[in-house]
Scaffold this motif. Structure first.
Motif, PDB file in Angstrom:
ATOM      1  N   ALA A  16      17.664 -20.740 -29.333  1.00  0.00           N
ATOM      2  CA  ALA A  16      16.674 -20.618 -30.380  1.00  0.00           C
ATOM      3  C   ALA A  16      17.488 -20.101 -31.715  1.00  0.00           C
ATOM      4  O   ALA A  16      17.086 -20.486 -32.721  1.00  0.00           O
ATOM      5  N   ASP A  17      18.586 -19.118 -31.481  1.00  0.00           N
ATOM      6  CA  ASP A  17      19.423 -18.864 -32.869  1.00  0.00           C
ATOM      7  C   ASP A  17      20.141 -20.019 -33.300  1.00  0.00           C
ATOM      8  O   ASP A  17      19.968 -20.407 -34.707  1.00  0.00           O
ATOM      9  N   ALA A  25      21.932 -26.911 -37.289  1.00  0.00           N
ATOM     10  CA  ALA A  25      21.459 -26.715 -36.002  1.00  0.00           C
ATOM     11  C   ALA A  25      21.718 -27.810 -35.106  1.00  0.00           C
ATOM     12  O   ALA A  25      22.089 -27.494 -33.942  1.00  0.00           O
ATOM     13  N   ASP A  26      21.868 -29.014 -35.556  1.00  0.00           N
ATOM     14  CA  ASP A  26      22.185 -30.314 -34.567  1.00  0.00           C
ATOM     15  C   ASP A  26      23.497 -30.119 -33.817  1.00  0.00           C
ATOM     16  O   ASP A  26      23.627 -30.108 -32.690  1.00  0.00           O
ATOM     17  N   LEU A  27      24.639 -29.834 -34.899  1.00  0.00           N
ATOM     18  CA  LEU A  27      25.737 -29.655 -34.261  1.00  0.00           C
ATOM     19  C   LEU A  27      25.842 -28.313 -33.212  1.00  0.00           C
ATOM     20  O   LEU A  27      26.522 -28.277 -32.217  1.00  0.00           O
ATOM     21  N   ARG A  28      25.254 -27.244 -33.704  1.00  0.00           N
ATOM     22  CA  ARG A  28      25.306 -26.081 -32.911  1.00  0.00           C
ATOM     23  C   ARG A  28      24.546 -26.191 -31.475  1.00  0.00           C
ATOM     24  O   ARG A  28      24.993 -25.792 -30.418  1.00  0.00           O
ATOM     25  N   LEU A  29      23.313 -26.967 -31.584  1.00  0.00           N
ATOM     26  CA  LEU A  29      22.497 -27.199 -30.385  1.00  0.00           C
ATOM     27  C   LEU A  29      23.204 -28.157 -29.548  1.00  0.00           C
ATOM     28  O   LEU A  29      23.554 -27.793 -28.070  1.00  0.00           O
ATOM     29  N   LEU A  30      24.126 -29.343 -30.035  1.00  0.00           N
ATOM     30  CA  LEU A  30      24.623 -30.190 -29.069  1.00  0.00           C
ATOM     31  C   LEU A  30      25.815 -29.537 -28.293  1.00  0.00           C
ATOM     32  O   LEU A  30      26.168 -29.732 -27.309  1.00  0.00           O
ATOM     33  N   THR A  31      26.569 -28.559 -29.230  1.00  0.00           N
ATOM     34  CA  THR A  31      27.757 -27.981 -28.725  1.00  0.00           C
ATOM     35  C   THR A  31      27.272 -27.133 -27.605  1.00  0.00           C
ATOM     36  O   THR A  31      28.235 -27.179 -26.570  1.00  0.00           O
ATOM     37  N   VAL A  32      26.296 -26.464 -27.715  1.00  0.00           N
ATOM     38  CA  VAL A  32      25.820 -25.413 -26.468  1.00  0.00           C
ATOM     39  C   VAL A  32      25.540 -26.414 -25.284  1.00  0.00           C
ATOM     40  O   VAL A  32      25.706 -26.014 -24.336  1.00  0.00           O
ATOM     41  N   LEU A  33      24.549 -27.214 -25.483  1.00  0.00           N
ATOM     42  CA  LEU A  33      24.352 -27.981 -24.597  1.00  0.00           C
ATOM     43  C   LEU A  33      25.461 -28.709 -23.811  1.00  0.00           C
ATOM     44  O   LEU A  33      25.545 -28.632 -22.557  1.00  0.00           O
ATOM     45  N   ARG A  34      26.463 -29.205 -24.526  1.00  0.00           N
ATOM     46  CA  ARG A  34      27.494 -29.954 -23.702  1.00  0.00           C
ATOM     47  C   ARG A  34      28.341 -28.761 -23.066  1.00  0.00           C
ATOM     48  O   ARG A  34      28.859 -28.864 -21.927  1.00  0.00           O
ATOM     49  N   PHE A  35      28.804 -27.455 -23.900  1.00  0.00           N
ATOM     50  CA  PHE A  35      29.771 -26.599 -23.373  1.00  0.00           C
ATOM     51  C   PHE A  35      29.214 -25.960 -22.102  1.00  0.00           C
ATOM     52  O   PHE A  35      29.542 -25.574 -20.885  1.00  0.00           O
ATOM     53  N   TRP A  36      27.726 -25.498 -22.538  1.00  0.00           N
ATOM     54  CA  TRP A  36      26.998 -24.535 -21.386  1.00  0.00           C
ATOM     55  C   TRP A  36      26.632 -25.642 -20.335  1.00  0.00           C
ATOM     56  O   TRP A  36      26.688 -24.881 -19.152  1.00  0.00           O
ATOM     57  N   GLY A  37      26.080 -26.419 -20.664  1.00  0.00           N
ATOM     58  CA  GLY A  37      25.181 -27.194 -19.456  1.00  0.00           C
ATOM     59  C   GLY A  37      26.104 -28.334 -18.694  1.00  0.00           C
ATOM     60  O   GLY A  37      25.668 -28.764 -17.693  1.00  0.00           O
ATOM     61  N   GLU A  38      27.231 -28.780 -19.274  1.00  0.00           N
ATOM     62  CA  GLU A  38      28.043 -29.786 -18.627  1.00  0.00           C
ATOM     63  C   GLU A  38      29.415 -29.228 -18.385  1.00  0.00           C
ATOM     64  O   GLU A  38      30.009 -29.238 -17.326  1.00  0.00           O
ATOM     65  N   THR A  57      16.751 -27.083 -17.159  1.00  0.00           N
ATOM     66  CA  THR A  57      15.661 -27.868 -17.994  1.00  0.00           C
ATOM     67  C   THR A  57      15.118 -27.204 -19.121  1.00  0.00           C
ATOM     68  O   THR A  57      14.686 -27.839 -19.946  1.00  0.00           O
ATOM     69  N   PRO A  58      14.621 -26.083 -18.768  1.00  0.00           N
ATOM     70  CA  PRO A  58      14.105 -25.323 -19.965  1.00  0.00           C
ATOM     71  C   PRO A  58      14.968 -25.147 -21.094  1.00  0.00           C
ATOM     72  O   PRO A  58      14.507 -25.213 -22.457  1.00  0.00           O
ATOM     73  N   SER A  59      16.100 -25.057 -20.883  1.00  0.00           N
ATOM     74  CA  SER A  59      17.179 -24.548 -21.823  1.00  0.00           C
ATOM     75  C   SER A  59      17.325 -26.141 -22.652  1.00  0.00           C
ATOM     76  O   SER A  59      17.351 -26.053 -23.907  1.00  0.00           O
ATOM     77  N   TYR A  60      17.281 -27.219 -21.794  1.00  0.00           N
ATOM     78  CA  TYR A  60      17.283 -28.469 -22.430  1.00  0.00           C
ATOM     79  C   TYR A  60      16.163 -28.781 -23.254  1.00  0.00           C
ATOM     80  O   TYR A  60      16.004 -29.255 -24.521  1.00  0.00           O
ATOM     81  N   ILE A 111      20.399 -15.750 -18.309  1.00  0.00           N
ATOM     82  CA  ILE A 111      19.431 -16.503 -18.632  1.00  0.00           C
ATOM     83  C   ILE A 111      18.519 -16.336 -19.938  1.00  0.00           C
ATOM     84  O   ILE A 111      18.558 -17.204 -20.881  1.00  0.00           O
ATOM     85  N   GLY A 112      18.248 -15.268 -20.233  1.00  0.00           N
ATOM     86  CA  GLY A 112      17.611 -14.709 -21.592  1.00  0.00           C
ATOM     87  C   GLY A 112      18.628 -15.127 -22.789  1.00  0.00           C
ATOM     88  O   GLY A 112      17.971 -15.532 -23.782  1.00  0.00           O
ATOM     89  N   ASP A 113      19.976 -14.604 -22.391  1.00  0.00           N
ATOM     90  CA  ASP A 113      20.766 -14.848 -23.630  1.00  0.00           C
ATOM     91  C   ASP A 113      21.062 -16.251 -23.947  1.00  0.00           C
ATOM     92  O   ASP A 113      21.371 -16.638 -25.251  1.00  0.00           O
ATOM     93  N   THR A 114      21.122 -16.978 -22.745  1.00  0.00           N
ATOM     94  CA  THR A 114      21.098 -18.516 -23.125  1.00  0.00           C
ATOM     95  C   THR A 114      19.964 -18.998 -24.016  1.00  0.00           C
ATOM     96  O   THR A 114      20.386 -19.733 -24.895  1.00  0.00           O
ATOM     97  N   LEU A 115      18.789 -18.667 -23.695  1.00  0.00           N
ATOM     98  CA  LEU A 115      17.699 -19.098 -24.377  1.00  0.00           C
ATOM     99  C   LEU A 115      17.809 -18.608 -25.843  1.00  0.00           C
ATOM    100  O   LEU A 115      17.459 -19.353 -26.896  1.00  0.00           O
TER     101      LEU A 115
END
Length: 247
Positions: free
Chosen positions: A126-127, A134-147, A50-53, A118-122
């Motif tokens: 952030a990076d 940023a939008d493409l990068r962030l949604l790619t990470v959320l989808r691949f890491w979190g789902e 949840t904090p990552s999201y 955990i720290g490297d994920t955050l």
């Protein structure tokens, strides 16, 4: 638009590599105490979901992507009145059914490797937020890491859990099996649509739209490769447990 079939092939190759991580591929061989230790460490990564999201939501500028991320985040807490358990509570319920005692839960602490994961994920999120795309990068990470990769993890873990959490074929898991199903990639990037029901596929609808605006697929591939490495680094800490089984 970029050839999404090529991106699917790239992504499926990464998924296959993760499925064959020695710890996941040999999960049924781990001694009970090592499997319990793995689950307790994986719990800390899940607590960071949840904090990552939330961090990604802070950094997203794309309104459609924001809406999808908000919906997924809110599903973690399905009852605003406190009558139903959160997904984290469902995880603890499953752990208890698997034989993890409350005492073990209380005594558990994240290892150095888990803290790094955990720290490297955050840091990765952030990076990602600091780039023009940023939008493409962030949604790619959320989808691949979190789902997507979570569904792969839980599919492997289920091989070990099924006898206890599905006695007689009756699935009693509240967390691991449901997440294995509703986080999974069930459609290719080329065929995904808003009608797709899983978290991975919902995010994929927006990722593919953002990819259509980009001149290169390099950012997508970079983020997925870095995300996979986060997962690999976490599971590498349990390789010594396999070595003990082999000797």
């Amino acid at each position: 638009m970029h050839d999404l079939h090529d991106l699917d092939e790239f992504e499926d190759t990464l998924i296959g590599r993760f499925e064959e991580h020695p710890v996941l591929a040999n999960i049924t061989r781990l001694p009970d105490e090592d499997f319990a230790a793995l689950l307790l460490q994986r719990r800390f990564v899940s607590l960071a979901f949840t904090p990552s999201y939330d961090l990604a939501i802070d950094l997203l500028g794309d309104e459609e992507g924001l809406r999808i991320a908000r919906i997924i985040l809110r599903e973690e807490y399905p009852d605003a009145y406190g009558h139903s358990p959160s997904h984290r509570e469902d995880m603890t319920w499953d752990l208890r059914r698997l034989g993890v005692s409350r005492e073990a839960l209380v005594a558990s602490r994240p290892t150095a490797a888990t803290k790094r994961a955990i720290g490297d994920t955050l840091d990765l999120i952030a990076d990602a937020g600091g780039h023009e795309d940023a939008d493409l990068r962030l949604l790619t990470v959320l989808r691949f890491w979190g789902e997507v990769l979570v569904a792969v993890e839980y599919g492997r873990l289920w091989e070990r859990m099924e006898p206890l959490l599905a006695p007689g074929g009756r699935i009693q898991s509240r967390f691991y099996h449901p997440h294995h199903l509703h986080d999974a990639k069930t459609h290719s990037l080329a065929t995904v649509s808003l009608l797709s029901g899983t978290h991975s596929d919902r995010l994929a609808t927006r990722v593919t739209e953002l990819l259509a605006r980009e001149e290169t697929t390099g950012r997508f591939k970079e983020m997925e490769e870095r995300t996979l490495q986060l997962k690999v680094d976490f599971y590498d800490q349990f390789l010594p447990a396999l070595d003990r089984v082999a000797t």
